[in-house]
Design an enzyme around this catalytic site. Structure first.
Site, PDB file in Angstrom:
ATOM      1  N   SER A 222       0.834  -1.194   0.000  1.00  0.00           N
ATOM      2  CA  SER A 222       0.000   0.000   0.000  1.00  0.00           C
ATOM      3  C   SER A 222       0.869   1.244   0.000  1.00  0.00           C
ATOM      4  CB  SER A 222      -0.909   0.016   1.239  1.00  0.00           C
ATOM      5  OG  SER A 222      -1.600  -1.195   1.390  1.00  0.00           O
ATOM      6  N   ASN A 223       0.239   2.376  -0.252  1.00  0.00           N
ATOM      7  CA  ASN A 223       0.898   3.684  -0.159  1.00  0.00           C
ATOM      8  C   ASN A 223       0.068   4.608   0.710  1.00  0.00           C
ATOM      9  OD1 ASN A 223       2.801   2.997  -2.307  1.00  0.00           O
ATOM     10  ND2 ASN A 223       1.130   3.389  -3.736  1.00  0.00           N
TER      11      ASN A 223
END
Length: 823
Positions: A222-223
């Site tokens: 994820s970011n």
């Protein structure tokens, strides 16, 4: 006019037993059970807004869960029903008597028995337990009202779609806790055994391969950005979250808004079965999560008794040598036709035993029965029942500092970092989660210093393993921890500032390169357990997606990204998130093209060659992005996969400028392809990687300059199988916006399998939160629902949805009449 659905109070027998007998939640008010209605009352109002987002308003947590469970079941009933089957150990019964299902059922039947489920329920705050009960009741209400034959055609009429209770949800929560630990070891746990004839039905599958990618967070992920007042145009906090998860199964997100007036008001998304928001915002603070590199478990190497493989030697804290038992736990599972199968899960005092040879074939000499040692595993997250309590507490946070305090108090997150921003202009990164309490000194004493090849080999692969023969190697406990054996909040990394923090599934060290977290943290918080040899032990090369994420922020703050100014607005933040830049291409493509045009005859696998001119022309004309209209992106993606630039950097190979802990965002760089240096083979390997990529698409008949959106798509089954073009790319080539696709055995691209899920951008003004978000796969997998692929089209267009939060905003975006549910 409201639609009102009323049903007389009803409670299943299993729920009643848990509520009255096991948990003592309802006291008897009469000696005459026939005159006592002990079931709770549920009441909620659900108003859907555009794209099917339910806004649930209730007077209490029973009602809040009830409205959410009903709404979720309308859109996603098959997915949760399937997960409940798995969590309850019933896959063999309903989905086939196969070895894989048998192993899964034996493990989950052993792990999440009714006592374990009740233990989890008993640990919940009263409000949380009410929300769980309500969720189960709402889900079941939808199923009764609709009838199993009339639900999503994917599972309509199936016997495994049944009403549920809070025990079923507890099984799902218990299973979810294991994502970073035991669930990765199901086969090695179930097949672990002392010397004995193999059980045919549980034999090792021929193609079995242990997968470290989830444990070491090397795929997916994820970011998130948390932006503070110093870098935003409005001087408020701002958040970007883009978790990358599978598009089906338990990790599928669902958008909703929960309100009890004067008590809780929160919006965002939760994974299935969750009665509170996992990623979202309230009027004061917004947060997202990324998968942490921290280890949730340690293996323990046991020294077996020479005369009995079911005993091991253990020197206790008083220095006394004990003979401890390995205990067989017999498990029986159901199969079709009324039959059963049995298995055995063996446990030590640390936890279940492992067939270590299935974790790493090179460790077979150290396997149980092949020598003097065996391995067990202890998983911190498996001992943590506080996850739902944690999200409930987070949902009520009043700012970043309050959120930090709530995380440290509950310490309930199982495997994730938290990135947050608030209306006061503060930004935060924190890995405040369940991590075994193993200091650097203890890891050295109980692994690195011992010269044990099995322990060291596991550590080199990113698996924490300790000597299990002495009490000195047991996990420590901190005074500020609510759970024995895990790190307390004071020993976990946190960064709060007014500039920014970011994480893309690397360790805590470089959340902000201007403020690296250089503290003396446990090595178990890192992907790389061994000291790096640099000034800071955590200073390892960052993955390409991490570097891309930081570079995008730096480009915004120095004004070089062409968006105007040098701070973030919500719109500019969204454009950065959708930039779809390929960081690997920015690093290496110029060198690759120079070499290719100078010598276009490229080697390919098998010893042949090809003329790479057309492929290199396609790459030269590529815009180095992964937009739907980008031409040639697929060729570079295949090339980058073959070359494994990320792996080359981790190994310190193939680049003329190596990793520099003082310049970690920009190193390694300068691909060693023009004039080979320390690694003479790197030039040949890179050239063949390119040749093989070009050859593959020539063989498949796919144009080298094809548009990415033609190849990369999602299907709208409710609209005659329409293909929706998708943008995004591979994290391993440094594309920030990850989208998972694959080419099948027939050489055809298949629909997206993973990638952007609940993407949110949030800031604040004087009235409250200002949020635009997107659920890339849309609210419902049910192709008969109107919310099946509507948001997916928005994603394809690189668009967003304004989320209504206030009552007036909800009313303005409402679709259909509000639904009042009463039971």
């Amino acid at each position: 006019m409201n639609r009102v659905l009323f049903r007389h109070k009803r409670l299943g027998l299993a729920v009643a037993l848990v509520s009255v007998s096991s948990l003592g939640l309802v006291a008897c008010g009469s000696d005459n059970d026939n005159n006592v209605d002990s079931s709770p009352s549920y009441s909620a109002t659900v108003q859907r807004t555009e794209f099917g987002i339910p806004h649930i308003v209730a007077e209490d947590y029973l009602g809040l869960g009830y409205g959410l469970g009903y709404s979720f079941a309308e859109d996603n009933i098959c997915s949760l029903a399937n997960e409940i089957v798995t969590a309850n150990g019933q896959r063999s019964l309903y989905f086939g008597d196969t070895p894989g299902n048998n192993r899964s059922d034996i493990f989950y039947t052993w792990y999440s028995d009714p006592a374990k489920q009740q233990e989890l329920l008993g640990a919940q705050e009263p409000e949380v337990l009410d929300a769980i009960k309500g969720y189960a009741a709402g889900y079941s209400r939808y199923l009764r009202d609709t009838g199993v034959d009339n639900i999503d055609p994917t599972c309509a009429g199936q016997p495994w779609v049944q009403e549920i209770d809070e025990l079923d949800l507890a099984a799902v929560y218990n299973k979810g806790n294991l994502r970073g630990g035991l669930s990765n070891f199901v086969t090695p746990i179930v097949l672990a055994a002392p010397p004995a004839p193999a059980v045919a039905s549980l034999s090792v599958p021929e193609d079995y391969e242990f997968d470290l990618s989830t444990i070491n967070v090397t795929k997916g992920g994820s970011n998130a950005y948390a932006l503070g007042a110093d870098v935003t145009e409005n001087g408020r906090g701002m958040l970007y979250g883009n978790p990358h998860e599978p598009w089906q199964g338990v990790q599928r997100f669902y958008e909703f808004h929960l309100t009890i007036p004067g008590e809780i008001d929160v919006m965002g998304a939760g994974q299935q079965g969750q009665p509170f928001v996992n990623i979202g915002f309230n009027k004061d603070v917004a947060w997202s999560h990324t998968v942490s590199t921290a280890k949730r478990f340690t293996l323990y190497q046991l020294q077996l008794d020479a005369n009995d493989p079911l005993k091991y030697n253990y020197t206790n804290a008083d220095g006394v040598l004990e003979k401890r038992d390995i205990v067989p736990n017999e498990v029986t599972i159901q199969v079709p036709g009324g039959g059963t199968r049995t298995g055995t899960v063996y446990t030590s005092h640390f936890g279940p035993m492992l067939a270590i040879e299935l974790v790493n074939g090179e460790l077979a000499p150290f396997a149980w029965g092949n020598g003097a040692t065996a391995f067990a595993i202890r998983d911190a997250a498996s001992e943590n029942p506080r996850g739902i309590n944690q999200w409930y507490s987070m949902n009520k946070a009043t700012g970043v500092e309050d959120l930090e305090a709530r995380l440290k108090e509950t310490l309930g997150l199982p495997f994730i970092n938290t990135i947050a921003a608030d209306r006061f202009g503060k930004a935060m990164y924190a890995d405040i989660s369940t991590v075994p309490n193993v200091s650097a000194a203890k890891f050295f004493q109980c692994n690195l210093s011992l010269g044990q090849p099995a322990l060291l080999g596991l550590a080199q692969s990113g698996v924490a393993a300790l000597d299990g023969s002495r009490a000195a190697c047991e996990w420590d406990s901190d005074d500020d921890s609510p759970q024995a054996g895990i790190l307390g909040g004071a020993n976990l990394p946190v960064l709060i500032n007014e500039t920014y923090s970011t994480n893309s599934n690397d360790s805590y060290w470089l959340s902000n390169p201007d403020e690296p977290l250089n503290g003396d943290f446990s090595p178990l918080l890192r992907r790389n357990l061994l000291p790096s040899g640099n000034t800071v032990d955590a200073a390892y090369p960052r993955i390409l997606r991490t570097r891309m994420g930081i570079v995008q922020v730096q480009d915004r703050l120095n004004g070089s990204d062409g968006l105007g100014g040098n701070k973030f607005s919500l719109r500019k933040l969204q454009e950065v998130g959708y930039s779809n830049r390929s960081y690997a291409a920015e690093l290496v493509l110029d060198d690759v093209l120079s070499d290719c045009f100078a010598n276009p005859t490229l080697p390919v696998a098998g010893g042949g060659t090809l003329d790479g001119t057309d492929g290199c022309n396609a790459l030269a004309n590529w815009d180095r992005r992964n937009d739907v209209g980008s031409r040639g992106a697929h060729v570079f993606r295949e090339f980058a996969k073959n070359a494994d630039f990320q792996g080359m950097m981790a190994r310190g190979k193939g680049f003329l400028v190596g990793f520099d802990e003082n310049d970690p965002v920009n190193t390694p760089r300068n691909l060693d392809i023009i004039s080979p240096a320390e690694d003479p083979d790197s030039r040949l390997a890179v050239r063949q990687a390119l040749g093989d990529a070009i050859q593959r698409f020539n063989d498949l008949g796919i144009a080298l300059d094809e548009q990415l959106g033609v190849l990369q798509y999602e299907v709208d089954a409710g609209n005659n199988g329409e293909r929706i073009p998708m943008h995004g790319g591979s994290g391993s080539e440094g594309v920030f916006n990850v989208l998972g696709t694959r080419i099948n055995d027939q050489g055809e691209y298949t629909p997206a399998t993973a990638g952007p899920t609940y993407m949110q951008t949030v800031t604040f003004d004087d009235e409250g939160p200002v949020a635009e978000a997107l659920l890339a796969f849309s609210q419902s997998p049910d192709s008969t629902r109107p919310f099946h692929r509507d948001q997916t089209r928005r994603y394809s267009e690189e668009n967003w949805i304004a989320l209504p939060f206030s009552a007036a905003e909800v009313a303005a975006k409402a679709i259909g009449e509000p639904l009042t549910l009463t039971e």
